[in-house]
Design an enzyme around this catalytic site. Structure first.
Site, short mmCIF file in Angstrom:
data_model
loop_
_atom_site.label_atom_id
_atom_site.label_comp_id
_atom_site.label_asym_id
_atom_site.label_seq_id
_atom_site.Cartn_x
_atom_site.Cartn_y
_atom_site.Cartn_z
N HIS A 40 0.81 -1.21 0.00
CA HIS A 40 0.00 0.00 0.00
C HIS A 40 0.85 1.27 0.00
O HIS A 40 0.36 2.34 -0.36
CB HIS A 40 -0.99 0.01 1.18
CG HIS A 40 -0.38 0.25 2.52
ND1 HIS A 40 -0.11 -0.75 3.42
CD2 HIS A 40 -0.01 1.40 3.14
CE1 HIS A 40 0.40 -0.23 4.52
NE2 HIS A 40 0.47 1.07 4.38
N ASP A 56 0.12 -7.58 1.23
CA ASP A 56 0.54 -6.19 1.46
C ASP A 56 2.06 -6.06 1.50
O ASP A 56 2.62 -5.34 2.34
CB ASP A 56 -0.08 -5.61 2.73
CG ASP A 56 0.03 -4.09 2.79
OD1 ASP A 56 0.11 -3.47 1.71
OD2 ASP A 56 0.06 -3.53 3.89
N SER A 114 4.71 2.33 8.11
CA SER A 114 4.37 1.22 7.23
C SER A 114 5.55 0.86 6.33
O SER A 114 6.12 1.72 5.65
CB SER A 114 3.17 1.59 6.36
OG SER A 114 2.01 1.74 7.14
#
Length: 352
Positions: free
Chosen positions: A87, A117, A195
């Site tokens: 993402h 992901d 992230s």
């Protein structure tokens, strides 16, 4: 006072966290992205005339819009391969990477897997940063130290400390139905921008890739993708540029003897359920491998291959390990009958 100051500077006087961070920090990078998004046309007739008089004709609402994003990553080999979240690099093919020493590099996105992901970025340049050492996420135990590194809120070289607070946390329990992940749960602070950064153990080895944080009720819990899964996805992305995920095309719910018993005692129940644990088929997608194999709503899957099935996650794990278009034997209970069904998993659609 002088003796005290001298002792504080002695080698080895820092905490294990500082030692671990010193080992892995040179491999942690910041990833900046820019993507072009088409705006929806804006109807000027919908603007209040008074606002048009005050503000003039709108100059927005037409043409492409540039959106900027930011995340983290970690270098995992000597060839400049960076592991991050899918993402973070969604809808982009090139990114700007800031190394730990402040140097900026261009990077090419060489593969993404939205189901797990995870994504890979290849750094450009002749001199490359050192790679982080990878650990073994299967060796983790609840209570082990967990150190998160990354760039939360744009604040580079940020380190937070916590413990592994749970293992094998299924991502579907967090509200994500389009992912297949068992996550490492930690109370080390993970925030937007973290992230794709590494979660490391007390020895400075990467044990996970930070992916999300829970907001609202339960806020303060972060989650990371186990590094062993990331290794497998990395190999497949390097080899083929994509990861093929087998699927059956069923929606499942967990059934236990207690739930089935309560259901069967309801005088308004339309069907009787087997009073045992398994993965209960709630629906079957049209033209899916499950429909082709004859699976129906209400079937209870109790075994896949040689493995007993106690809940939907057990079945999903067996499907993930299955080969595409090769028969997978399922033992099911349909009504009062025990049946054997052979289903051939197909590639999960909609990823290419």
């Amino acid at each position: 006072m002088q003796a005290l100051a001298a002792s504080a500077a002695l080698p080895g006087s820092h905490s294990f966290v500082a030692d671990a961070v010193r080992d892995v920090a040179p491999a942690v990078v910041r990833i900046d992205t820019e993507r072009v998004v088409e705006r929806q046309p804006f109807d000027p007739n919908l603007i209040d005339p008074l606002l048009r008089d005050l503000l003039g004709e709108p100059s927005f609402g037409y043409g492409p819009e540039r959106q900027r994003g930011q995340g983290s990553g970690v270098v995992i080999d000597r060839e400049g391969l960076v592991l991050t979240n899918a993402h973070v690099v969604e809808q982009v093919e090139q990114v700007n990477v800031t190394l730990a020493n402040g140097e900026q590099r261009d990077g090419d996105v060489i593969g993404r897997d939205p189901v797990t992901d995870l994504a890979l970025v290849r750094l450009k340049g002749s001199t490359l940063p050192p790679a982080a050492r990878l650990g073994d996420s299967e060796a983790l135990e609840v209570g082990d130290w967990a150190i998160a590194l990354g760039t939360p809120y744009g604040l580079e070289r940020t380190v937070t400390l916590g413990i592994v607070s749970s293992l094998h946390r299924n991502i579907s329990s967090l509200g994500f139905s389009d992912k297949r992940l068992d996550l490492i749960q930690t109370d080390a602070a993970i925030n937007p921008g973290n992230s794709g950064g590494p979660l490391v153990n007390a020895e400075g080895r990467v044990i996970g890739i930070n992916t999300l944080v829970r907001s609202g009720p339960g806020a303060g819990l972060g989650f990371a993708i186990p590094i062993n899964l990331a290794r497998r996805v990395t190999d497949e992305l390097q080899a083929a540029g994509e990861v093929v995920h087998p699927y059956l095309g069923v929606q499942l719910i967990a059934l236990t003897a207690r739930i089935a018993r309560a259901h069967n005692e309801d005088p308004n129940a339309l069907v009787a359920l087997p009073e045992r644990a398994g993965a209960l088929v709630q629906s079957v997608l049209p033209d899916s491998p499950a429909q082709k194999a004859g699976l129906r709503r209400g079937d209870l899957v109790i075994q896949a291959g040689e493995m007993p099935i106690d809940d939907p996650q057990d079945l999903l794990q067996q499907v993930d390990r299955a080969e595409i278009n090769q028969p997978l034997s399922l033992s099911i209970i349909r009504g009062e009958r025990d049946l054997q069904v052979s289903v051939k998993p197909e590639p999960l659609p909609g990823l290419s």
